[in-house]
Design a protein around this motif. Structure first.
Motif, PDB file in Angstrom:
ATOM      1  N   ALA A  53       0.846  -1.193   0.000  1.00 44.96           N
ATOM      2  CA  ALA A  53       0.000   0.000   0.000  1.00 44.96           C
ATOM      3  C   ALA A  53       0.882   1.243   0.000  1.00 44.96           C
ATOM      4  N   SER A  54       0.484   2.268  -0.722  1.00 38.85           N
ATOM      5  CA  SER A  54       1.295   3.486  -0.798  1.00 38.85           C
ATOM      6  C   SER A  54       1.330   4.243   0.525  1.00 38.85           C
ATOM      7  N   SER A  55       0.378   3.979   1.400  1.00 37.85           N
ATOM      8  CA  SER A  55       0.336   4.669   2.700  1.00 37.85           C
ATOM      9  C   SER A  55       1.105   3.935   3.795  1.00 37.85           C
ATOM     10  N   SER A  56       1.654   2.774   3.492  1.00 35.19           N
ATOM     11  CA  SER A  56       2.422   2.006   4.491  1.00 35.19           C
ATOM     12  C   SER A  56       3.668   2.761   4.911  1.00 35.19           C
ATOM     13  N   LYS A  57       4.134   2.429   6.094  1.00 37.28           N
ATOM     14  CA  LYS A  57       5.407   2.937   6.586  1.00 37.28           C
ATOM     15  C   LYS A  57       6.428   1.808   6.437  1.00 37.28           C
ATOM     16  N   ILE A  58       7.676   2.183   6.192  1.00 39.62           N
ATOM     17  CA  ILE A  58       8.742   1.188   6.090  1.00 39.62           C
ATOM     18  C   ILE A  58       9.746   1.458   7.207  1.00 39.62           C
ATOM     19  N   LEU A  59       9.894   0.484   8.120  1.00 40.59           N
ATOM     20  CA  LEU A  59      10.921   0.569   9.148  1.00 40.59           C
ATOM     21  C   LEU A  59      12.208   0.020   8.540  1.00 40.59           C
ATOM     22  N   VAL A  60      13.246   0.855   8.496  1.00 45.82           N
ATOM     23  CA  VAL A  60      14.517   0.520   7.861  1.00 45.82           C
ATOM     24  C   VAL A  60      15.565   0.353   8.957  1.00 45.82           C
ATOM     25  N   GLN A  61      16.262  -0.794   8.949  1.00 42.10           N
ATOM     26  CA  GLN A  61      17.286  -1.074   9.951  1.00 42.10           C
ATOM     27  C   GLN A  61      18.533  -1.633   9.277  1.00 42.10           C
ATOM     28  N   PHE A  62      19.670  -1.034   9.564  1.00 45.21           N
ATOM     29  CA  PHE A  62      20.972  -1.525   9.111  1.00 45.21           C
ATOM     30  C   PHE A  62      21.847  -1.751  10.339  1.00 45.21           C
ATOM     31  N   GLN A  63      22.486  -2.923  10.435  1.00 41.93           N
ATOM     32  CA  GLN A  63      23.462  -3.224  11.470  1.00 41.93           C
ATOM     33  C   GLN A  63      24.711  -3.732  10.749  1.00 41.93           C
ATOM     34  N   PHE A  64      25.860  -3.110  11.035  1.00 40.64           N
ATOM     35  CA  PHE A  64      27.077  -3.469  10.310  1.00 40.64           C
ATOM     36  C   PHE A  64      28.304  -2.972  11.059  1.00 40.64           C
ATOM     37  N   SER A 148      40.610   6.370   4.823  1.00 45.67           N
ATOM     38  CA  SER A 148      39.612   5.487   4.236  1.00 45.67           C
ATOM     39  C   SER A 148      38.484   5.241   5.227  1.00 45.67           C
ATOM     40  N   VAL A 149      37.272   5.202   4.719  1.00 43.94           N
ATOM     41  CA  VAL A 149      36.101   4.795   5.480  1.00 43.94           C
ATOM     42  C   VAL A 149      35.698   3.433   4.935  1.00 43.94           C
ATOM     43  N   ASN A 150      35.670   2.438   5.796  1.00 41.49           N
ATOM     44  CA  ASN A 150      35.360   1.079   5.365  1.00 41.49           C
ATOM     45  C   ASN A 150      34.049   0.632   5.989  1.00 41.49           C
ATOM     46  N   VAL A 151      33.218   0.014   5.174  1.00 46.56           N
ATOM     47  CA  VAL A 151      31.908  -0.464   5.614  1.00 46.56           C
ATOM     48  C   VAL A 151      31.893  -1.975   5.436  1.00 46.56           C
ATOM     49  N   GLY A 152      31.680  -2.704   6.541  1.00 53.40           N
ATOM     50  CA  GLY A 152      31.606  -4.157   6.478  1.00 53.40           C
ATOM     51  C   GLY A 152      32.926  -4.806   6.804  1.00 53.40           C
ATOM     52  N   GLY A 153      32.981  -6.088   6.595  1.00 52.43           N
ATOM     53  CA  GLY A 153      34.181  -6.869   6.852  1.00 52.43           C
ATOM     54  C   GLY A 153      33.880  -8.342   6.682  1.00 52.43           C
ATOM     55  N   SER A 154      34.846  -9.093   6.175  1.00 50.82           N
ATOM     56  CA  SER A 154      34.606 -10.498   5.846  1.00 50.82           C
ATOM     57  C   SER A 154      34.293 -11.356   7.067  1.00 50.82           C
ATOM     58  N   SER A 155      34.749 -10.964   8.252  1.00 51.56           N
ATOM     59  CA  SER A 155      34.477 -11.777   9.430  1.00 51.56           C
ATOM     60  C   SER A 155      33.290 -11.253  10.244  1.00 51.56           C
ATOM     61  N   HIS A 156      32.579 -10.279   9.713  1.00 53.29           N
ATOM     62  CA  HIS A 156      31.436  -9.692  10.403  1.00 53.29           C
ATOM     63  C   HIS A 156      30.203  -9.735   9.509  1.00 53.29           C
ATOM     64  N   ILE A 157      29.120 -10.243  10.036  1.00 54.97           N
ATOM     65  CA  ILE A 157      27.885 -10.308   9.259  1.00 54.97           C
ATOM     66  C   ILE A 157      27.109  -9.010   9.440  1.00 54.97           C
ATOM     67  N   ALA A 158      26.782  -8.379   8.337  1.00 60.66           N
ATOM     68  CA  ALA A 158      25.941  -7.182   8.339  1.00 60.66           C
ATOM     69  C   ALA A 158      24.526  -7.603   7.975  1.00 60.66           C
ATOM     70  N   GLN A 159      23.560  -6.867   8.471  1.00 60.40           N
ATOM     71  CA  GLN A 159      22.168  -7.225   8.184  1.00 60.40           C
ATOM     72  C   GLN A 159      21.346  -5.982   7.862  1.00 60.40           C
ATOM     73  N   VAL A 160      20.452  -6.157   6.908  1.00 55.51           N
ATOM     74  CA  VAL A 160      19.459  -5.146   6.556  1.00 55.51           C
ATOM     75  C   VAL A 160      18.089  -5.762   6.852  1.00 55.51           C
ATOM     76  N   VAL A 161      17.243  -5.017   7.560  1.00 48.28           N
ATOM     77  CA  VAL A 161      15.868  -5.467   7.842  1.00 48.28           C
ATOM     78  C   VAL A 161      14.941  -4.364   7.391  1.00 48.28           C
ATOM     79  N   LEU A 162      13.971  -4.708   6.538  1.00 50.38           N
ATOM     80  CA  LEU A 162      12.944  -3.774   6.069  1.00 50.38           C
ATOM     81  C   LEU A 162      11.585  -4.344   6.470  1.00 50.38           C
ATOM     82  N   MET A 163      10.780  -3.532   7.157  1.00 54.07           N
ATOM     83  CA  MET A 163       9.466  -3.984   7.596  1.00 54.07           C
ATOM     84  C   MET A 163       8.403  -3.021   7.109  1.00 54.07           C
TER      85      MET A 163
END
Length: 167
Positions: A53-64, A148-163
Motif C-alpha cells: 500500500a502506498s500509505s504504508s510505513k517502512i521501518l529501515v534497519q541496518f546493522q554493520f 579510508s572509510v570502510n563499511v563491512g568486513g569479511s568476518s562480520h555479518i551485516a544485516q538489513v531489515v525492512l518492515m
C-alpha cells in the motif's frame, strides 16, 4: 509485537496503536567496501521491498561494522547515510536528511584505525508508492584529504531489515 500487531500503548491516558506488520524483508552480507573520497558512494549493503500500500510505513534497519583508517597526522571522519531508490529511478539521500551524521577520530601522530558497529534505524513515511524501493548504505570521508572509510568486513555479518507496517 503480538500476533503481527503492534501493541497498544497508553501515553498520558491517550490510547496510541500502531499498524499491522505486513511483511519483512532481510538480507545479510559479509563483504566490505572502501570509501576514499569526500563524495558519497554506495556500499554493498542494500535491500529491496515492494510495499502493498502506498500509505504504508517502512521501518529501515541496518546493522554493520565500519571503521576509519588514517596513515598520516590528520583527522578523518566517516559520514554514513541511507539512500533510497524507487522503481529504479535513481538514488537520493533519505536519512539523515543532511550531512550531520558522522563519527571519526583525530590522529596526533602515526597510523591509526578505529572500528565500531553502527546501527541505523528510521521510519520511512514519505515513499507514497507500491513500486519496488531499494535502500542502500552510502559512505564518504569528511574533513581530510586522505584516509579510508570502510563499511563491512569479511568476518562480520551485516544485516538489513525492512518492515512494511500498515498506516
Amino acid at each position: 509485537f503480538n500476533g503481527g500487531k503492534v501493541m497498544v500503548l497508553y501515553v498520558g491516558g491517550t490510547q496510541l496503536s500502531g499498524g499491522k506488520l505486513l511483511q519483512t524483508q532481510t538480507a545479510s552480507f559479509t563483504s566490505q567496501s572502501a570509501h576514499n573520497s569526500q563524495t558519497f558512494s554506495a556500499s554493498n549493503f542494500t535491500d529491496q521491498i515492494t510495499p502493498s500500500a502506498s500509505s504504508s510505513k517502512i521501518l529501515v534497519q541496518f546493522q554493520f561494522r565500519s571503521h576509519v583508517y588514517q596513515a598520516s597526522n590528520t583527522e578523518v571522519q566517516s559520514m554514513l547515510a541511507v539512500f533510497r531508490q524507487i522503481n529504479g529511478g535513481g538514488y537520493s539521500q533519505i536519512y539523515p536528511s543532511s550531512d550531520s551524521s558522522s563519527w571519526g577520530m583525530s590522529v596526533a601522530t602515526g597510523e591509526r584505525g578505529f572500528w565500531c558497529t553502527p546501527q541505523i534505524n528510521f521510519l520511512d513515511t514519505s515513499h507514497n508508492t507500491t513500486n519496488a524501493i531499494d535502500y542502500t548504505v552510502y559512505a564518504r570521508r569528511r574533513l581530510s584529504t586522505s584516509g579510508s572509510v570502510n563499511v563491512g568486513g569479511s568476518s562480520h555479518i551485516a544485516q538489513v531489515v525492512l518492515m512494511e507496517i500498515a498506516a
